[in-house]
Design a protein around this motif. Structure first.
Motif, PDB file in Angstrom:
ATOM      1  N   ALA A  30       0.833  -1.219   0.000  1.00 33.77           N
ATOM      2  CA  ALA A  30       0.000   0.000   0.000  1.00 33.77           C
ATOM      3  C   ALA A  30       0.859   1.257   0.000  1.00 33.77           C
ATOM      4  CB  ALA A  30      -0.963  -0.030   1.180  1.00 33.77           C
ATOM      5  N   GLY A  31       0.524   2.210   0.907  1.00 33.97           N
ATOM      6  CA  GLY A  31       1.191   3.498   0.905  1.00 33.97           C
ATOM      7  C   GLY A  31       2.673   3.410   1.181  1.00 33.97           C
ATOM      8  N   SER A  90      -4.281  -2.882   5.366  1.00 40.89           N
ATOM      9  CA  SER A  90      -3.513  -1.900   4.606  1.00 40.89           C
ATOM     10  C   SER A  90      -4.391  -0.955   3.807  1.00 40.89           C
ATOM     11  CB  SER A  90      -2.547  -2.620   3.650  1.00 40.89           C
ATOM     12  OG  SER A  90      -1.622  -3.410   4.349  1.00 40.89           O
ATOM     13  N   TRP A  91      -5.570  -1.423   3.356  1.00 40.80           N
ATOM     14  CA  TRP A  91      -6.371  -0.641   2.427  1.00 40.80           C
ATOM     15  C   TRP A  91      -7.641  -0.047   3.037  1.00 40.80           C
ATOM     16  CZ3 TRP A  91      -3.952   0.805  -1.726  1.00 40.80           C
ATOM     17  CH2 TRP A  91      -2.987  -0.017  -2.304  1.00 40.80           C
ATOM     18  N   GLY A  99      -7.379   5.981   3.817  1.00 43.29           N
ATOM     19  CA  GLY A  99      -6.694   6.762   2.785  1.00 43.29           C
ATOM     20  C   GLY A  99      -7.396   6.865   1.461  1.00 43.29           C
ATOM     21  N   GLN A 102      -0.218   7.179   1.098  1.00 40.40           N
ATOM     22  CA  GLN A 102      -1.342   6.249   1.099  1.00 40.40           C
ATOM     23  C   GLN A 102      -2.412   6.707   0.119  1.00 40.40           C
ATOM     24  OE1 GLN A 102      -1.593   3.382   2.433  1.00 40.40           O
ATOM     25  NE2 GLN A 102      -3.758   2.853   2.592  1.00 40.40           N
TER      26      GLN A 102
END
Length: 938
Positions: free
Chosen positions: A675-676, A873-874, A877, A909
């Motif tokens: 991710a970010g 993670s998602w 953002g 992110q």
């Protein structure tokens, strides 16, 4: 706010009053490779004059206006302390109501004021007749065990468990199990085949009755109360002996749920009589009721089957409540239930004397049990016995005596207790009482109006030996003082932790369910293995949480030396053996949630917070060493991306760009960097890897450099201050933020778009509704209590791995265009039920349907797959705005927009999300809002 502190606070939960391992933790020798306690900065010795300046600066103290304590005069410490005080709240007094007493219905200000002035005499939940918890002997059992018999199907997982044990809490479970049938209730007889039947139950909500005195044998009748604001199924109990039909109370809510449709739809009438007289006017009253069936020619077989099922469920609910004393009130029952369940599931995690101690609680008198739960739920730690007055506790002094004899509370009569807690007991005195004491002391004793100043002055005289009789003078005014005993505090805390498996929930969760304020989903608890295999693992975990609390408190108090010591202890205890244990777990099932309940996991959070602290102090060498330690210990961890990014940044701060570049490049080869963090490392490699350091352009260069469409919107600013949120005049002339201004632009000249400012909220809501059946499917060990809003493994890789077939099947339906149908069904079936990420109030069903329809199946399936594979993670953002417009009745388009003000820029992110959404086929834009240029007329 230091990075990682919010996460640590959630892990700690409610701070414990007593830390049994504090002394041993802080006094034990530290086997750490770091020596953080030296006065070094950036690896250099701080000159003596700088050290003295720092000490003199720290010596300047100011008084906190919230809690009254003295705080070092550093600006950042004052702000941090105020933030913590405001978030935690001031010390709760006995005159303040807790959740046990809160009033959840509207009151006037005058009523509230009159309630506050009464010293702890308000009955808990004094509004709402059906919800009067103190009288409801059903004890909320049906709220979280539904219609399965608790005593028969209660799950018990011991060390010798060899097979999966399962609880079925579905309310639709057939009630034909043998244990339901008893000599009193013949549930096999259909309603159609009998003209009357009898059951035993209780009258609750007695404080709302018209008749306070009830005699054994008094005749009663039942009547529906459909206009009741608390419960549309409420059933009133009337006195049949009185010509004026006085209200005696209500039937329990759980029973009314099944009897009310029988009365309304199937023409059943009920009457009965009282079989026990209450000892107190507000106690529950045992009754026996009989229904009489009114013959009807319009009944069919379906009606008979449904009515019979309802009657069976009513009988079962009544039978389930029989195991509890009629005088037991809800919070008392909930507390007993928690203890019994923990001892049933986790008996191997307690010593023999601890088991005996916890089991002895049920043998205490009713008054003692109630008083202990009341005191345990208070902040305390000390209480004046003269101020303790609860309507459900008839004899407080006798209850105190019994609790003291059994080791549940301690009193100020113990000289050791008094000496160690003189400051806490001083806080029980009023300002006027403190002034009375200070008047008999020397003239230099502080006699001001600030309570903490007066207490500090008195304690100073006591410690110097000037006033050795201070404890006696205090007790002459307070009278006998009591507190929850350390052993009881520790064991109940452990029981709560094992029951809820987190620090954020406590006994109040039961009450929120009993009130109907919170409704948890229906799922099956299938327990295959224990989270803590033995007592040693649990004790290590508890000790790690204690260190985390010491760390958090030390930051509040700006005790730098203790903060550094906590970091060193945590680093030293992340031993290679414990890390290997975590790695062996994660290698079996990628990043399993079990690792979150290990001591090493907690220590890693302490170390991460320490790294943020050291970076703020510009001690980058120490931060680098700790980051390397984390990366070497936890090789399979979703946090590795952030650790790697910080290591690369800190190395650049230390003037090591080549090493920083190597770390970033190595991080991109790590499958746990996502991710970010991954996008941030890619951008660092492109920035640092220019010739002559690197001549070859990375393969991801074109992807990361993709241009994201930008539009520019101008508005009339209301403020132009740096560091403040940007405000503008909207099209209607009202004050609005940049997101609302962007929505107005897209609705007007931007193209007639409709939309919402939601960030990740609407997406997590859509994901939760579309994947509801997947989230709460039958998977072993992910559901362990009735108070979960998501499976324990949701934020781990195992969520997708274990449910891959189910998830892919659901994603295929979404891809094929069935998302709207699934969404509607899920909404109508579960509206109001808590689920992680789902916000029922913020988004209407019509908004969600429009968004899902315009987004389209393929894009939505791609997005849901990413959330299922890596929710941790998602789940944050996402772009600020989701906008859509229809081209025809069932066709449209959607767009995601990240809005940035005049001084804002994209986070890594956010950039990662925009690139991912582009790959999934979404239309994305960045809307940059700027101030209109000022035209000066000449």
């Amino acid at each position: 706010m230091l990075t990682g502190r919010d996460s640590l606070n959630r892990l700690i939960g409610k701070r414990r009053r007593y830390l049994p391992n504090r002394e041993s933790l802080l006094s034990a020798p530290i086997q750490s490779s770091l020596n953080l306690c030296n006065d070094t900065k950036n690896g250099k010795i701080i000159p003596d004059d700088e050290t003295e300046k720092g000490n003199s600066k720290a010596a300047r103290l100011v008084t906190c206006p919230i809690c009254g304590s003295d705080v070092p005069g550093d600006n950042h410490m004052i702000n941090s302390h105020l933030d913590a005080c405001l978030a935690r709240g001031t010390k709760r007094k006995l005159t303040q109501r807790t959740l046990l007493q809160l009033n959840f219905s509207a009151q006037t200000k005058d009523q509230n004021h009159s309630n506050e002035t009464k010293l702890s005499t308000t009955n808990m939940f004094s509004e709402g007749p059906v919800e009067s918890l103190e009288q409801n002997s059903i004890c909320g059992l049906a709220n979280y065990v539904a219609v399965e018999d608790y005593n028969s199907n209660h799950w018990r997982s011991t060390e010798n468990t060899t097979s999966h044990q399962r609880i079925n809490c579905d309310e639709k479970t057939p009630l034909s199990s043998p244990h339901i049938n008893g000599p009193e209730h013949d549930v096999n007889v259909t309603v159609d085949g009998m003209s009357e039947a009898t059951l035993r139950t209780f009258i609750v909500g007695r404080r709302y009755s018209d008749e306070k005195e009830i005699k054994i044998g008094a005749h009663i009748s039942l009547s529906r109360d459909p206009n009741n604001v608390k419960d549309p199924n409420a059933i009133k109990v009337f006195s049949a002996d009185s010509g004026c039909c006085k209200v005696l109370g209500y039937l329990p809510k759980e029973l009314s749920e099944y009897l009310s449709p029988l009365m309304e739809k199937y023409s059943l009438s009920f009457e009965g009589f009282v079989i026990s007289a209450p000892k107190h006017s507000l106690d529950v009253v045992q009754i026996k009721i009989t229904y009489h069936k009114i013959e009807s020619d319009n009944e069919n077989d379906d009606d008979i089957e449904v009515s019979t099922c309802l009657w069976k469920r009513a009988l079962h609910v009544a039978r389930s409540a029989k195991g509890y004393p009629s005088s037991m009130i809800k919070y008392q029952c909930n507390f007993n239930l928690l203890i019994q369940e923990v001892l049933g599931n986790s008996r191997h995690l307690f010593k023999a004397d601890e088991i005996d101690f916890l089991e002895s609680f049920s043998m205490l008198s009713e008054d003692s049990q109630r008083l202990f739960v009341r005191l345990y739920m208070r902040k305390g730690p000390w209480f004046r016995l003269s101020n303790i007055s609860y309507p459900e506790v008839s004899n407080s002094r006798e209850a105190v005596r019994e609790l003291t004899d059994n080791g549940y509370i301690c009193s100020s009569e113990d000289t050791n207790e008094l000496h160690d807690a003189i400051k806490d007991i001083c806080n029980l005195l009023t300002v006027s009482e403190l002034r009375e004491i200070s008047c008999v002391l020397p003239k230099n004793c502080h006699r001001g109006s600030r309570k903490q100043k007066v207490i500090a002055s008195l304690l100073c005289f006591y410690e110097d030996g000037i006033c050795p009789f201070l404890p006696k003078m205090i007790l002459d005014r307070t009278g006998l003082c009591i507190r929850v005993a350390s052993k009881a505090e520790h064991l109940i805390w452990r029981a709560e932790r094992l029951f809820f498996l987190n620090g954020e929930q406590d006994l109040s969760a039961f009450l929120l369910v009993d009130l109907g304020i919170v409704k948890y989903p229906t799922y099956n608890c299938i327990i295959a293995e224990q989270i803590f295999s033995g007592l040693c693992d649990l004790l290590a975990y508890e000790e790690a949480i204690e260190l985390a609390q010491i760390m958090d408190q030390s930051l509040d108090e700006n005790n730098i030396e203790l903060v550094l010591r906590c970091i060193m202890i945590a680093e030293s205890r992340m031993s290679s053996s414990s890390c290997k244990a975590v790695q062996s777990i994660t290698s079996e099932l990628a990043n399993t949630f079990h690792s979150c309940f290990s001591a090493s996991w907690v220590y890693s959070k302490v170390v991460l917070l320490g790294i943020s602290f050291l970076e703020r102090e510009q001690r980058f060498n120490d931060a680098i060493n700790l980051l390397r330690r984390l990366l070497s210990c936890f090789t399979c961890d979703s946090r590795r991306g952030y650790w790697t990014l910080r290591l690369s940044i800190d190395l650049e701060h230390m003037g090591c760009p080549s090493e920083s570049l190597s770390v970033a490049e190595g991080g991109l080869l790590d499958s746990w960097v996502r991710a970010g963090s991954r996008v941030a490392l890619q951008r660092r490699v492109l920035r640092l890897g220019k010739p002559p350091r690197r001549w070859k352009i990375p393969s991801f260069s074109e992807s990361i450099k993709r241009k994201i469409t930008e539009i520019h919107v101008q508005g009339r600013p209301l403020n132009c201050e740096i560091g403040m949120k940007s405000w503008f005049y909207g099209e209607d002339g009202e004050k609005c933020g940049v997101e609302q201004l962007a929505l107005q632009y897209y609705a007007g000249e931007g193209g007639g778009w409709h939309g919402v400012h939601t960030e990740s909220g609407i997406w997590l809501t859509i994901f939760g509704l579309l994947m509801w059946d997947i989230l709460f499917s039958d998977v072993p060990d992910v559901f362990r209590s009735r108070f979960q809003n998501a499976p324990l493994d949701l934020a781990t890789d195992s969520f997708y791995i274990v449910r891959k077939n189910l998830i892919e099947s659901q994603l295929q339906k979404i891809y094929d265009g069935m998302a709207e149908e699934i969404l509607i069904t899920s909404w109508e079936s579960h509206v109001g039920t808590v689920c992680r990420g789902v916000n029922w109030d913020r988004h209407s069903l019509s908004e969600l349907r429009a968004a899902v329809t315009c987004i389209g199946g393929p894009c939505l399936a791609h997005l849901c797959r990413h959330l299922a594979q890596d929710y941790g993670s998602w789940s944050s953002g996402m772009p600020d705005l989701l906008i859509w417009r229809f081209h025809s009745e069932y066709r449209g388009e959607a767009k995601l927009v990240e809005v940035k003000g005049p001084r804002d820029r994209l986070s890594e992110q956010q950039r990662a999300w925009l690139l991912l959404l582009m790959d999934c086929g979404f239309k994305v834009e960045v809307c940059k809002v700027s101030a209109q240029p000022v035209i000066v007329s000449t």
